[in-house]
Design a protein around this motif. Structure first.
Motif, mmCIF file in Angstrom:
data_model
loop_
_atom_site.group_PDB
_atom_site.id
_atom_site.type_symbol
_atom_site.label_atom_id
_atom_site.label_comp_id
_atom_site.label_asym_id
_atom_site.label_seq_id
_atom_site.Cartn_x
_atom_site.Cartn_y
_atom_site.Cartn_z
ATOM 1 N N GLU A 43 -0.225 7.515 6.721
ATOM 2 C CA GLU A 43 -0.894 8.756 6.306
ATOM 3 C C GLU A 43 0.098 9.916 6.179
ATOM 4 N N SER A 44 1.014 10.021 7.115
ATOM 5 C CA SER A 44 1.990 11.117 7.037
ATOM 6 C C SER A 44 2.982 10.892 5.892
ATOM 7 N N THR A 45 3.332 9.644 5.617
ATOM 8 C CA THR A 45 4.209 9.345 4.483
ATOM 9 C C THR A 45 3.505 9.698 3.175
ATOM 10 N N ARG A 46 2.237 9.297 3.041
ATOM 11 C CA ARG A 46 1.469 9.617 1.836
ATOM 12 C C ARG A 46 1.326 11.122 1.672
ATOM 13 N N ALA A 47 1.078 11.850 2.760
ATOM 14 C CA ALA A 47 0.944 13.305 2.678
ATOM 15 C C ALA A 47 2.244 13.954 2.196
ATOM 16 N N GLU A 48 3.376 13.476 2.673
ATOM 17 C CA GLU A 48 4.668 14.047 2.240
ATOM 18 C C GLU A 48 4.935 13.751 0.772
ATOM 19 N N LEU A 49 4.708 12.541 0.330
ATOM 20 C CA LEU A 49 4.933 12.199 -1.078
ATOM 21 C C LEU A 49 3.964 12.950 -1.989
ATOM 22 N N ASN A 50 2.713 13.127 -1.557
ATOM 23 C CA ASN A 50 1.761 13.919 -2.341
ATOM 24 C C ASN A 50 2.157 15.393 -2.381
ATOM 25 N N ARG A 51 2.681 15.912 -1.272
ATOM 26 C CA ARG A 51 3.150 17.302 -1.238
ATOM 27 C C ARG A 51 4.290 17.496 -2.225
ATOM 28 N N ARG A 52 5.219 16.571 -2.246
ATOM 29 C CA ARG A 52 6.343 16.661 -3.182
ATOM 30 C C ARG A 52 5.863 16.628 -4.633
ATOM 31 N N ALA A 53 4.904 15.764 -4.922
ATOM 32 C CA ALA A 53 4.378 15.677 -6.286
ATOM 33 C C ALA A 53 3.631 16.945 -6.668
ATOM 34 N N ALA A 56 25.965 8.688 -4.386
ATOM 35 C CA ALA A 56 24.527 8.804 -4.617
ATOM 36 C C ALA A 56 23.908 9.698 -3.548
ATOM 37 N N TYR A 57 22.900 10.454 -3.942
ATOM 38 C CA TYR A 57 22.176 11.299 -2.989
ATOM 39 C C TYR A 57 21.114 10.454 -2.301
ATOM 40 N N TYR A 58 21.147 10.419 -0.995
ATOM 41 C CA TYR A 58 20.217 9.622 -0.199
ATOM 42 C C TYR A 58 19.102 10.537 0.270
ATOM 43 N N ASP A 59 17.904 10.317 -0.264
ATOM 44 C CA ASP A 59 16.732 11.115 0.080
ATOM 45 C C ASP A 59 15.800 10.240 0.904
ATOM 46 N N ALA A 60 15.850 10.389 2.199
ATOM 47 C CA ALA A 60 15.051 9.549 3.095
ATOM 48 C C ALA A 60 13.702 10.199 3.378
ATOM 49 N N VAL A 61 12.643 9.439 3.155
ATOM 50 C CA VAL A 61 11.290 9.853 3.504
ATOM 51 C C VAL A 61 10.915 8.990 4.707
ATOM 52 N N VAL A 62 11.111 9.542 5.899
ATOM 53 C CA VAL A 62 10.939 8.774 7.134
ATOM 54 C C VAL A 62 9.828 9.406 7.959
ATOM 55 N N TYR A 63 8.715 8.691 8.060
ATOM 56 C CA TYR A 63 7.579 9.133 8.866
ATOM 57 C C TYR A 63 7.050 7.943 9.656
ATOM 58 N N ASP A 64 6.328 8.235 10.722
ATOM 59 C CA ASP A 64 5.851 7.172 11.614
ATOM 60 C C ASP A 64 4.608 6.457 11.108
ATOM 61 N N THR A 65 3.789 7.124 10.326
ATOM 62 C CA THR A 65 2.530 6.517 9.904
ATOM 63 C C THR A 65 2.403 6.532 8.378
ATOM 64 N N GLU A 111 0.819 -1.221 0.000
ATOM 65 C CA GLU A 111 0.000 0.000 0.000
ATOM 66 C C GLU A 111 0.848 1.263 0.000
ATOM 67 N N TYR A 112 2.091 1.191 0.470
ATOM 68 C CA TYR A 112 2.974 2.357 0.450
ATOM 69 C C TYR A 112 3.293 2.767 -0.983
ATOM 70 N N PHE A 113 3.404 1.788 -1.871
ATOM 71 C CA PHE A 113 3.656 2.124 -3.268
ATOM 72 C C PHE A 113 2.369 2.399 -4.032
ATOM 73 N N PHE A 114 1.416 1.476 -3.945
ATOM 74 C CA PHE A 114 0.225 1.587 -4.780
ATOM 75 C C PHE A 114 -0.732 2.688 -4.339
ATOM 76 N N ASP A 115 -0.713 3.047 -3.094
ATOM 77 C CA ASP A 115 -1.594 4.113 -2.617
ATOM 78 C C ASP A 115 -0.791 5.337 -2.176
ATOM 79 N N GLY A 116 0.194 5.127 -1.350
ATOM 80 C CA GLY A 116 0.934 6.256 -0.777
ATOM 81 C C GLY A 116 1.793 7.001 -1.776
ATOM 82 N N ALA A 117 2.470 6.274 -2.657
ATOM 83 C CA ALA A 117 3.407 6.910 -3.593
ATOM 84 C C ALA A 117 2.881 6.996 -5.013
ATOM 85 N N ARG A 118 1.586 6.784 -5.199
ATOM 86 C CA ARG A 118 1.019 6.790 -6.553
ATOM 87 C C ARG A 118 1.260 8.129 -7.267
ATOM 88 N N ASN A 119 0.895 9.238 -6.641
ATOM 89 C CA ASN A 119 1.079 10.552 -7.273
ATOM 90 C C ASN A 119 2.562 10.874 -7.463
#
Length: 185
Positions: free
Chosen positions: A90-100, A79-88, A21-29
């Motif tokens: 929902e917060s991970t999906r919100a950050e990835l959607n914000r970036r998109a 290589a540039y290491y870009d860590a997206v580290v969140y506890d939940t 679900e992290y890929f198919f829902d959270g990181a879709r956008n």
């Protein structure tokens, strides 16, 4: 590498303890916007040519983020290491959607420039000259006057003079400086 320019290769990796679900829902956008190459192991980076720029966005929880970063640093130290580290989720999906939404694949505004494997440090251009060149030379149009040293003259109390500890000189020749500082400051 810098976080505000696009690399030649952009990878997206999910920690092994995260669900689909992290890929198919959270990181879709995020994926639809930036189209990173999705990988499940950073060992694939060994197959890349050495002179390419690489960024790896890693979606992980706090328990594996450091371990994945160390693994990435051992395999691809530039290589540039870009860590997206969140506890939940929902917060991970919100950050990835914000970036998109803001067109910021690495969480910061994109700058103008081209990714390079070596850091670009702007330095002033200095003309190449043979070794041992002089940076300031006297003007040949102005004659250099003779330097007189009064301290070498014999001074006695009978002559009424006093000794001068430093030599005195008439006006020296004009010196032409180099155009600008040599260190660019």
């Amino acid at each position: 590498m810098q976080a505000n320019i696009l690399p030649e290769y952009h990878f997206l990796r999910f920690a092994p303890n995260l669900g689909a679900e992290y890929f198919f829902d959270g990181a879709r956008n995020y994926w639809n916007t930036f189209k990173p190459i999705v990988i499940n192991d950073v060992a694939i980076l060994r197959l890349l040519p050495p002179a390419v720029t690489v960024s790896v966005t890693v979606v992980a929880l706090r328990d594996l983020a450091a371990q994945i970063g160390v693994e990435l640093g051992q395999i691809a130290p530039f290589a540039y290491y870009d860590a997206v580290v969140y506890d939940t989720f929902e917060s991970t999906r919100a950050e990835l959607n914000r970036r998109a939404q803001l067109n910021q694949p690495f969480g910061v505004p994109m700058g103008i420039g081209i990714a390079t494997t070596t850091p670009f440090i702007p330095t002033p251009w200095l003309p190449t000259r043979p070794p041992g060149f002089i940076t300031a030379t006297p003007d040949p149009a102005v004659a250099t006057p003779e330097i007189t040293d009064e301290s070498s003259a014999e001074v006695t109390p009978e002559t009424g003079g006093t000794a001068s500890p430093t030599p005195t000189a008439t006006l020296p020749g004009q010196v032409i400086n180099t155009p600008g500082p040599a260190i660019g400051g």
